[in-house]
Design a protein around this motif. Structure first.
Motif, PDB file in Angstrom:
ATOM      1  N   UNK A  83       8.091   3.147   4.567  1.00 15.80           N
ATOM      2  CA  UNK A  83       7.365   2.081   3.886  1.00 15.80           C
ATOM      3  C   UNK A  83       8.348   1.358   2.979  1.00 15.80           C
ATOM      4  N   UNK A  84       8.242   0.032   2.960  1.00 17.38           N
ATOM      5  CA  UNK A  84       9.084  -0.777   2.086  1.00 17.38           C
ATOM      6  C   UNK A  84       8.271  -1.189   0.863  1.00 17.38           C
ATOM      7  N   UNK A  85       8.844  -0.915  -0.310  1.00 18.79           N
ATOM      8  CA  UNK A  85       8.177  -1.205  -1.576  1.00 18.79           C
ATOM      9  C   UNK A  85       8.660  -2.555  -2.069  1.00 18.79           C
ATOM     10  N   UNK A  86       7.897  -3.581  -1.723  1.00 21.89           N
ATOM     11  CA  UNK A  86       8.319  -4.951  -2.015  1.00 21.89           C
ATOM     12  C   UNK A  86       8.121  -5.305  -3.481  1.00 21.89           C
ATOM     13  N   UNK A  87       7.192  -4.652  -4.130  1.00 20.46           N
ATOM     14  CA  UNK A  87       6.878  -4.996  -5.513  1.00 20.46           C
ATOM     15  C   UNK A  87       7.099  -3.781  -6.402  1.00 20.46           C
ATOM     16  N   UNK A  88       7.230  -4.048  -7.686  1.00 22.19           N
ATOM     17  CA  UNK A  88       7.376  -2.952  -8.637  1.00 22.19           C
ATOM     18  C   UNK A  88       6.035  -2.260  -8.825  1.00 22.19           C
ATOM     19  N   UNK A  89       6.108  -1.037  -9.279  1.00 18.88           N
ATOM     20  CA  UNK A  89       4.885  -0.302  -9.568  1.00 18.88           C
ATOM     21  C   UNK A  89       5.110   1.182  -9.369  1.00 18.88           C
ATOM     22  N   UNK A  90       4.127   1.943  -9.777  1.00 19.05           N
ATOM     23  CA  UNK A  90       4.138   3.385  -9.592  1.00 19.05           C
ATOM     24  C   UNK A  90       3.106   3.726  -8.528  1.00 19.05           C
ATOM     25  N   UNK A  91       3.554   4.398  -7.495  1.00 19.18           N
ATOM     26  CA  UNK A  91       2.721   4.614  -6.318  1.00 19.18           C
ATOM     27  C   UNK A  91       2.590   6.112  -6.059  1.00 19.18           C
ATOM     28  N   UNK A  92       1.445   6.658  -6.405  1.00 20.44           N
ATOM     29  CA  UNK A  92       1.188   8.056  -6.116  1.00 20.44           C
ATOM     30  C   UNK A  92       0.780   8.235  -4.667  1.00 20.44           C
ATOM     31  N   UNK A  93       1.102   9.377  -4.116  1.00 23.13           N
ATOM     32  CA  UNK A  93       0.700   9.659  -2.739  1.00 23.13           C
ATOM     33  C   UNK A  93       0.490  11.156  -2.569  1.00 23.13           C
ATOM     34  N   UNK A  94      -0.088  11.508  -1.435  1.00 17.79           N
ATOM     35  CA  UNK A  94      -0.408  12.905  -1.175  1.00 17.79           C
ATOM     36  C   UNK A  94      -0.369  13.128   0.329  1.00 17.79           C
ATOM     37  N   UNK A  95      -0.545  14.366   0.710  1.00 18.43           N
ATOM     38  CA  UNK A  95      -0.673  14.710   2.121  1.00 18.43           C
ATOM     39  C   UNK A  95      -2.153  14.851   2.428  1.00 18.43           C
ATOM     40  N   UNK A  96      -2.625  14.094   3.404  1.00 22.65           N
ATOM     41  CA  UNK A  96      -4.054  14.122   3.717  1.00 22.65           C
ATOM     42  C   UNK A  96      -4.486  15.465   4.293  1.00 22.65           C
TER      43      UNK A  96
END
Ligand code: CU
Length: 128
Positions: free
Chosen positions: A103-116
């Protein structure tokens, strides 16, 4: 702690294949690869390894515009994993050993993720 490495198959300056292994199980006989610690391939491409039911590193800061590739580094036969954004920014299919998703992070920010598959597996990408 076992260090994780990503083997890169380089062709024409492009990363055409990504595999991963630990230094415990790494063996000779794989030609054309170079070993780099997980996380950084270059200034705009980063690796998060999925190993032992966790993301490595579980928190990663990258420059905005960077691409992050998650690579399933589990032993063959281990349950699949996903990388799934908490805010539906991205969602990978099930990844099995050697599988990867970018995934390409085009914008700034904090992105949480998990394993489904294993929602206790948590990670965070901070694009800055
Ligand atoms: Cu999982």
């Amino acid at each position: 702690m076992t260090r994780l490495y990503v083997g890169l198959m380089l062709a024409g300056g492009c990363v055409t294949a990504v595999a991963c292994f630990s230094d415990r199980s790494a063996g000779p006989g794989v030609s054309g690869e170079c070993r780099v610690p997980v996380t950084v391939i270059d200034s705009t491409h980063f690796i998060v390894a999925i190993r032992s039911f966790a993301f490595h590193p579980d928190s990663l800061a990258v420059p905005a515009g960077s691409t992050v590739t998650w690579v399933d580094c589990e032993d063959a036969g281990t349950a699949p994993h996903t990388t799934t954004s908490e805010t539906a920014v991205w969602n990978s299919p099930n990844l099995t050993t050697g599988g990867r998703f970018s995934h390409t992070f085009a914008t700034t920010g904090s992105f949480g993720y998990y394993c489904a598959v294993h929602p206790y597996m948590l990670g965070k990408i901070v694009a800055q």
